[in-house]
Design a protein around this motif. Structure first.
Motif, PDB file in Angstrom:
ATOM      1  N   VAL A 432       0.867  -1.182   0.000  1.00 55.70           N
ATOM      2  CA  VAL A 432       0.000   0.000   0.000  1.00 55.70           C
ATOM      3  C   VAL A 432       0.900   1.225   0.000  1.00 55.70           C
ATOM      4  N   ILE A 433       0.544   2.201  -0.825  1.00 57.50           N
ATOM      5  CA  ILE A 433       1.298   3.453  -0.918  1.00 57.50           C
ATOM      6  C   ILE A 433       0.480   4.531  -0.208  1.00 57.50           C
ATOM      7  N   THR A 434       1.133   5.316   0.640  1.00 60.83           N
ATOM      8  CA  THR A 434       0.414   6.410   1.304  1.00 60.83           C
ATOM      9  C   THR A 434       1.137   7.730   1.074  1.00 60.83           C
ATOM     10  N   GLY A 435       0.422   8.814   1.267  1.00 61.23           N
ATOM     11  CA  GLY A 435       1.003  10.141   1.081  1.00 61.23           C
ATOM     12  C   GLY A 435      -0.106  11.159   0.978  1.00 61.23           C
ATOM     13  N   PRO A 436       0.262  12.406   0.664  1.00 64.85           N
ATOM     14  CA  PRO A 436      -0.745  13.475   0.651  1.00 64.85           C
ATOM     15  C   PRO A 436      -1.837  13.278  -0.401  1.00 64.85           C
ATOM     16  N   LEU A 437      -1.571  12.459  -1.397  1.00 62.58           N
ATOM     17  CA  LEU A 437      -2.581  12.265  -2.448  1.00 62.58           C
ATOM     18  C   LEU A 437      -3.620  11.224  -2.061  1.00 62.58           C
ATOM     19  N   GLY A 438      -3.357  10.482  -0.990  1.00 64.59           N
ATOM     20  CA  GLY A 438      -4.282   9.433  -0.563  1.00 64.59           C
ATOM     21  C   GLY A 438      -3.558   8.102  -0.504  1.00 64.59           C
ATOM     22  N   ARG A 439      -4.300   7.040  -0.823  1.00 65.79           N
ATOM     23  CA  ARG A 439      -3.722   5.691  -0.768  1.00 65.79           C
ATOM     24  C   ARG A 439      -3.785   5.057  -2.149  1.00 65.79           C
ATOM     25  N   ALA A 440      -2.755   4.263  -2.435  1.00 64.84           N
ATOM     26  CA  ALA A 440      -2.703   3.573  -3.720  1.00 64.84           C
ATOM     27  C   ALA A 440      -2.070   2.211  -3.464  1.00 64.84           C
ATOM     28  N   VAL A 441      -1.969   1.380  -4.498  1.00 67.34           N
ATOM     29  CA  VAL A 441      -1.243   0.117  -4.351  1.00 67.34           C
ATOM     30  C   VAL A 441      -0.156   0.035  -5.413  1.00 67.34           C
ATOM     31  N   ILE A 442       0.855  -0.753  -5.110  1.00 67.65           N
ATOM     32  CA  ILE A 442       1.935  -0.987  -6.080  1.00 67.65           C
ATOM     33  C   ILE A 442       2.313  -2.458  -6.013  1.00 67.65           C
ATOM     34  N   LYS A 443       2.672  -2.984  -7.178  1.00 61.58           N
ATOM     35  CA  LYS A 443       3.153  -4.371  -7.228  1.00 61.58           C
ATOM     36  C   LYS A 443       4.662  -4.309  -7.402  1.00 61.58           C
ATOM     37  N   ILE A 444       5.382  -4.392  -6.296  1.00 66.29           N
ATOM     38  CA  ILE A 444       6.834  -4.209  -6.410  1.00 66.29           C
ATOM     39  C   ILE A 444       7.527  -5.465  -6.913  1.00 66.29           C
ATOM     40  N   SER A 445       6.837  -6.599  -6.817  1.00 65.41           N
ATOM     41  CA  SER A 445       7.503  -7.837  -7.255  1.00 65.41           C
ATOM     42  C   SER A 445       7.844  -7.792  -8.739  1.00 65.41           C
ATOM     43  N   ALA A 446       7.124  -6.957  -9.510  1.00 69.69           N
ATOM     44  CA  ALA A 446       7.369  -6.900 -10.954  1.00 69.69           C
ATOM     45  C   ALA A 446       8.397  -5.820 -11.305  1.00 69.69           C
ATOM     46  N   VAL A 447       8.882  -5.091 -10.302  1.00 72.28           N
ATOM     47  CA  VAL A 447       9.775  -3.955 -10.577  1.00 72.28           C
ATOM     48  C   VAL A 447      11.169  -4.261 -10.013  1.00 72.28           C
ATOM     49  N   ALA A 448      12.198  -4.114 -10.831  1.00 71.99           N
ATOM     50  CA  ALA A 448      13.570  -4.373 -10.356  1.00 71.99           C
ATOM     51  C   ALA A 448      13.899  -3.410  -9.213  1.00 71.99           C
ATOM     52  N   PRO A 449      14.639  -3.885  -8.190  1.00 75.49           N
ATOM     53  CA  PRO A 449      14.910  -3.029  -7.018  1.00 75.49           C
ATOM     54  C   PRO A 449      15.436  -1.646  -7.393  1.00 75.49           C
ATOM     55  N   GLU A 450      16.290  -1.547  -8.430  1.00 77.33           N
ATOM     56  CA  GLU A 450      16.882  -0.243  -8.766  1.00 77.33           C
ATOM     57  C   GLU A 450      15.873   0.724  -9.384  1.00 77.33           C
ATOM     58  N   HIS A 451      14.696   0.222  -9.770  1.00 76.46           N
ATOM     59  CA  HIS A 451      13.675   1.102 -10.370  1.00 76.46           C
ATOM     60  C   HIS A 451      12.533   1.445  -9.408  1.00 76.46           C
ATOM     61  N   ARG A 452      12.632   0.980  -8.180  1.00 77.26           N
ATOM     62  CA  ARG A 452      11.454   1.122  -7.296  1.00 77.26           C
ATOM     63  C   ARG A 452      11.277   2.525  -6.722  1.00 77.26           C
ATOM     64  N   LYS A 453      12.345   3.318  -6.767  1.00 74.98           N
ATOM     65  CA  LYS A 453      12.220   4.681  -6.245  1.00 74.98           C
ATOM     66  C   LYS A 453      12.447   5.656  -7.400  1.00 74.98           C
ATOM     67  N   VAL A 454      11.479   6.517  -7.647  1.00 77.07           N
ATOM     68  CA  VAL A 454      11.593   7.480  -8.746  1.00 77.07           C
ATOM     69  C   VAL A 454      11.216   8.863  -8.218  1.00 77.07           C
ATOM     70  N   ARG A 455      12.134   9.810  -8.416  1.00 70.21           N
ATOM     71  CA  ARG A 455      11.826  11.208  -8.081  1.00 70.21           C
ATOM     72  C   ARG A 455      11.943  11.994  -9.375  1.00 70.21           C
ATOM     73  N   ALA A 456      10.852  12.611  -9.784  1.00 68.77           N
ATOM     74  CA  ALA A 456      10.876  13.324 -11.070  1.00 68.77           C
ATOM     75  C   ALA A 456       9.703  14.288 -11.122  1.00 68.77           C
ATOM     76  N   GLN A 457       9.730  15.126 -12.154  1.00 71.06           N
ATOM     77  CA  GLN A 457       8.625  16.084 -12.325  1.00 71.06           C
ATOM     78  C   GLN A 457       7.447  15.412 -13.023  1.00 71.06           C
ATOM     79  N   ALA A 458       6.274  15.863 -12.623  1.00 72.01           N
ATOM     80  CA  ALA A 458       5.049  15.256 -13.158  1.00 72.01           C
ATOM     81  C   ALA A 458       4.766  15.751 -14.569  1.00 72.01           C
ATOM     82  N   ARG A 459       4.186  14.871 -15.359  1.00 69.85           N
ATOM     83  CA  ARG A 459       3.539  15.297 -16.601  1.00 69.85           C
ATOM     84  C   ARG A 459       2.135  14.704 -16.498  1.00 69.85           C
ATOM     85  N   VAL A 460       1.147  15.569 -16.579  1.00 68.58           N
ATOM     86  CA  VAL A 460      -0.220  15.153 -16.258  1.00 68.58           C
ATOM     87  C   VAL A 460      -1.017  14.893 -17.538  1.00 68.58           C
ATOM     88  N   PHE A 461      -1.771  13.792 -17.543  1.00 66.16           N
ATOM     89  CA  PHE A 461      -2.612  13.443 -18.687  1.00 66.16           C
ATOM     90  C   PHE A 461      -4.024  13.127 -18.189  1.00 66.16           C
TER      91      PHE A 461
END
Ligand SMILES: O=C(O)[C@H](O)[C@@H](O)[C@H](O)[C@H](O)COP(=O)(O)O
Length: 616
Positions: A432-461
């Motif tokens: 479960v992911i938490t933060g100011p936007l609310g709650r979400a889920v993530i499936k980390i088992s499908a993501v390589a450890p080096e890609h699990r943390k991303v800090r970047a600017q948003a592009r909204v669609f």
């Protein structure tokens, strides 16, 4: 007997306590629905009974009318559009023959709709997909509403169909109800090669004809798609919940063993009817916890973070995302199947399959062994989940038998299936992911450890097609958190955004840090790019995701379970919410307006059914 893991025991107990009032009302309702006397149809007046018998073959009529045989309603999701469901075409005849041998009579009680997400992915039909689960539950209820049945068999495999059938079945759980799987497609072009071809296509390296050839080699015959997406997660969960026979989930279609398993589930269900068994007495909070543990241990589909709470609610039980997260911390990841690895479900079965997996989880105290199962309906000694350590095989008469398991059973492929003592990861695949936007889920088992943390600017669609267009225009060549909003259940019925997998993966392969944040869903087949999905509250329900702007800094940390948004609170407060575009007309979407208006939030299963058993 193995001691239950304390965290599993504690989560089970908190579900039980939290659900006490609703569960009691549910069980009372099931009890009231139980037929008084021998057969359900006897409660009906003569004209009603005659309607139910009118079209039955003479012999069946004799059994129903004179011999008082149990009637078994078959609820089928057969159609030719879902490769997984196509084998069901001749199942009613097979089941009726097996039921006759067991002294029961089968009748097709009704059909339920079934749609293929693989066909509708990225197109308007996908906006009906999640709601189809609830339509299927209602259609199953309509089928069983005839009320003349003493048991039922449900035929379904794919994404929304099994959860929908199960929700419907749980409202008729005064009956014994079993599920009948049909098995996976043989392995064709591997899922990894299929996905690689899609990335090449997204990069413009191969043409339309080449991509179609690749897809046709991957999807080549009847049976369930071979990757470990939502359909195969359904299958595994049904087995761990005791609603399939042991080892039934991944036997391919049209083998002698598949047909023997189909006959046997009919016989055991008939036995359940003769012995007065019910689904209500076998399906409890322990069953639900087993489903979550199996989901986590296998890195199953994110869609089950919606479906399992919705299924639990249909049995008067309240399951939260926090329960799942708590269990995830102690359930080791024991399998690697695509999109979490290279193998498919056929490789999983060859490596030891459900028998090995369930044995490992039982020995580690992570599964409740003492649940009721459909296997036990036909057995003199209830074995609970212990029976599911055994593998089915054909006996000399060509029927199925389950010999005692080999004492030293081990995984035949440690790259696919691991013992609990040597897991791929010490914790489960979902967070479960938490933060100011609310709650979400993530499936980390499908993501390589080096890609699990991303800090970047948003592009909204506001639409996934806009993201695809921006990708094709070369506008996304940078580190990026793609925010795709207005995709939640209230806005658009929560479509899957699986079409984004290939372009986002292509950007990741070009060396950019890429993540996705959305109030929509991703397919169970999506992987490799970290994705905070099912964000709730959604944009259409006052969610702050509606206030994100291009250029805002976001940080998604899958391991820590956090989604940070740097924009100051005062700045956010001064912004208007961007209202989601209303769902378009056409493709029947207008028929689902009431569903969108009435649907509950993602963390309660994104379901149109609320408080089925009254307030908590
Ligand atoms: O949740 C799921 O498992 C998916 O929705 C699945 O049912 C669908 O068929 C995919 O779109 C196919 O995956 P690919 O497009 O990767 O083949």
């Amino acid at each position: 007997m193995t001691q239950l893991h304390p965290v599993v025991a504690q989560v089970t107990e908190s579900i039980r306590q939290r659900s006490a009032a609703t569960r009691a009302r549910y069980l009372e309702a099931m009890d009231r629905a139980r037929p008084q006397g021998s057969r359900a149809r006897r409660k009906y007046a003569a004209p009603n009974q005659a309607h139910a018998l009118a079209a039955a073959p003479k012999d069946d009529k004799h059994h129903l009318q004179v011999l008082s045989s149990p009637a078994v309603g078959i609820v089928t999701a057969y159609n030719d559009m879902l490769s997984a469901h196509q084998p069901y075409g001749d199942y009613p005849a097979r089941l009726k023959a097996a039921l006759r041998q067991a002294g029961a009579v089968g009748q097709v009680a009704g059909g339920v709709p079934a749609m293929c997400d693989g066909i509708t992915q990225g197109y308007p039909g996908m906006e009906l997909s999640l709601f189809s689960r609830d339509v299927i539950a209602m259609a199953a209820a309509v089928a069983l509403s005839h009320g003349t049945f003493d048991a039922a068999l449900c035929l379904g495999v794919c994404d929304k169909i099994v959860p929908g059938l199960l929700i419907g079945a749980l409202r008729f759980a005064h009956l014994p109800i079993a599920f009948v799987p049909a098995g996976p497609m043989p392995s064709g072009l591997s899922n990894a090669q299929k996905a690689a071809a899609r990335v090449r296509f997204a990069n413009g390296e191969i043409d339309e004809a080449a991509i179609l050839d690749s897809e046709l080699e991957a999807y080549h015959s009847a049976g369930t798609c071979t990757f470990y997406g939502t359909a195969n997660t359904n299958q595994l969960l049904m087995e761990v919940m005791g609603l399939h026979l042991p080892g039934a989930s991944f036997e391919p279609p049209d083998t002698a063993l598949r047909h023997a398993l189909t006959r046997e589930v009919a016989r055991r269900t008939a036995a359940g009817a003769l012995r007065g068994r019910s689904m209500a007495e076998m399906f409890s909070e322990r069953t639900v916890v087993n489903a979550v543990v199996a989901l986590l241990a296998t890195g199953g589909s994110t869609n089950h973070t919606l479906h399992v709470p919705a299924i639990a609610a249909a049995a008067g039980l309240s399951l939260t995302w926090e329960d799942m997260d708590t269990l995830s911390a102690v359930v080791p990841l024991l399998t690697r199947m695509y999109p979490n690895g290279q193998a498919d479900v056929n490789h999983f079965r060859a490596a030891g399959g459900t028998a090995f997996l369930i044995g490992q989880l039982l020995d580690a105290g992570l599964l409740h062994g003492d649940i009721g199962t459909v296997f036990d309906w036909g057995a003199d000694q209830p074995e609970g989940l212990e029976a599911y350590r055994r593998r089915p095989r054909l006996d000399a008469q060509g029927e199925v038998e389950w010999p005692a398991p080999e004492a030293e059973a081990s995984s035949r492929d440690l790259a696919v299936l691991r013992p609990a003592a040597e897991p791929f990861s010490p914790d489960g695949g979902l967070r479960v992911i938490t933060g100011p936007l609310g709650r979400a889920v993530i499936k980390i088992s499908a993501v390589a450890p080096e890609h699990r943390k991303v800090r970047a600017q948003a592009r909204v669609f506001e639409d996934q097609l806009d993201l695809l267009a921006a990708f094709n225009a070369g506008e996304l060549e940078r580190d990026l958190v793609a925010v795709v909003r207005g995709q939640g259940p209230r806005a658009r019925g929560m479509p899957e955004l699986h079409k984004l997998t290939a372009p986002l993966k292509a950007l990741q392969q070009r060396g950019f840090a890429v993540a996705l944040v959305t109030d929509g869903r991703m397919s169970g087949a999506s992987g490799s790019v970290p994705a905070a999905i099912h964000l709730t509250p959604e944009a259409a329900d006052g969610g702050l995701i509606a206030k994100i702007r291009d250029g805002d800094w976001l940080e998604l940390d899958g391991d820590a379970g956090t989604l940070a948004w740097d924009t100051e609170v005062e700045v956010r407060a001064g912004r208007d919410e961007v209202a989601p575009e209303p769902s378009a007309q056409g493709y029947g979407r207008e028929l689902f307006a009431r569903f969108r208006a009435g649907v509950g939030p993602a963390d309660r299963g994104a379901s149109i059914f609320a408080d089925l058993d009254g307030p908590a």
